[in-house]
Design an enzyme around this catalytic site. Structure first.
Site, short mmCIF file in Angstrom:
data_model
loop_
_atom_site.label_atom_id
_atom_site.label_comp_id
_atom_site.label_asym_id
_atom_site.label_seq_id
_atom_site.Cartn_x
_atom_site.Cartn_y
_atom_site.Cartn_z
N CYS A 212 -9.02 17.14 -38.67
CA CYS A 212 -7.99 16.83 -39.66
C CYS A 212 -8.66 16.32 -40.93
O CYS A 212 -9.59 15.50 -40.86
CB CYS A 212 -7.07 15.75 -39.09
SG CYS A 212 -5.77 15.22 -40.20
N HIS B 102 0.40 20.01 -34.87
CA HIS B 102 -0.41 18.98 -35.53
C HIS B 102 0.25 18.55 -36.84
O HIS B 102 0.34 17.35 -37.14
CB HIS B 102 -1.82 19.56 -35.78
CG HIS B 102 -2.75 18.68 -36.55
ND1 HIS B 102 -3.94 18.20 -36.01
CD2 HIS B 102 -2.72 18.20 -37.81
CE1 HIS B 102 -4.56 17.45 -36.91
NE2 HIS B 102 -3.84 17.44 -38.02
N GLU B 103 0.74 19.52 -37.61
CA GLU B 103 1.36 19.19 -38.91
C GLU B 103 2.70 18.48 -38.71
O GLU B 103 3.02 17.54 -39.44
CB GLU B 103 1.53 20.44 -39.77
CG GLU B 103 0.24 21.19 -40.09
CD GLU B 103 -0.88 20.30 -40.62
OE1 GLU B 103 -0.59 19.28 -41.28
OE2 GLU B 103 -2.05 20.62 -40.35
N HIS C 125 2.15 14.91 -38.17
CA HIS C 125 1.93 14.14 -39.40
C HIS C 125 3.25 13.63 -39.97
O HIS C 125 3.32 12.53 -40.53
CB HIS C 125 1.24 15.01 -40.46
CG HIS C 125 -0.26 15.04 -40.36
ND1 HIS C 125 -1.04 13.92 -40.46
CD2 HIS C 125 -1.11 16.07 -40.18
CE1 HIS C 125 -2.33 14.25 -40.34
NE2 HIS C 125 -2.40 15.56 -40.17
ZN LIG Z 1 -4.10 16.67 -39.92
#
Ligand SMILES: [Zn+2]
Length: 199
Positions: free
Chosen positions: A128, A171-172, A175
């Site tokens: 990341c 993953h996004e 966030h």
């Molecule tokens: Zn990331």
């Protein structure tokens, strides 16, 4: 006053791409600023982002900044708005050309995304931009279906993804909920790896 001093202020932040082969920034986004990416432990990365109207003023411009910032980082396959300090639910992903890519929808930018289907978890190494010093082994769904809105549009789009693309979408979305991959590693003692630093 020389003519160049009248340039729009945003130009002052443009990266010097004059020597980049073919340029890493497409012509479409040439005038868009590359934003600074926040890194852990910046507190904004741990906050939950809010839904936004995909047709609200500024949403398309923010999407362009996200994409431009992603493109400016070699090897970067996704970026979420909170990583550039904007606590709104939007991200971009593009796994084109990555060695672990199977499904590939090209550039995907989604507003207010949600996972509507997912299969069993698999473990894969990930990294990341906001965690520059480490990679880690993380368990995530092998395949997902994600829905969301395109910036500037009220049309719902649906992405079915697997492998690298599924991992990036999840993953996004993490966030947007204030979750970093370091919060999800399989074993905090054994699943984080220092990134190699060259030079
Ligand atoms: Zn990331």
């Amino acid at each position: 006053m020389p003519k160049h001093l009248h340039a729009h202020p945003i130009d002052a932040h443009r990266p010097d791409t004059s020597t980049a082969p073919n340029g890493t920034i497409s012509g479409t986004y040439r005038r868009v600023v590359v934003r600074r990416v926040l890194t852990r432990p910046n507190a904004l990365l741990a906050r939950r982002s809010r839904d936004i109207d995909p047709r609200a003023p500024g949403v398309v411009a923010l999407a362009e900044e996200l994409v431009t910032t992603m493109r400016a980082s070699p090897g970067c396959v996704g970026l979420a708005a909170p990583q550039i300090g904007e606590l709104v639910r939007m991200f971009c992903v593009d796994v084109t050309g990555h060695r672990k890519t199977k499904s590939c929808a090209g550039l995907v930018i989604l507003v207010n995304p949600r996972v509507v289907e997912r299969t069993e978890d698999v473990v894969m190494r990930e990294g990341c931009l906001s965690v520059p010093d480490f990679t880690g082994d993380v368990a995530r769904a092998a395949t997902v279906v994600v829905e969301g809105f395109e910036p500037g549009s009220s049309t719902l789009v649906r992405i079915a993804a697997n492998a690298m693309e599924a991992r990036c979408l999840l993953h996004e979305i993490d966030h947007l909920d204030g979750i970093l991959f370091t919060d999800r590693v399989v074993d905090p003692e054994k699943s984080l790896f220092a990134r190699k630093v060259f030079g």
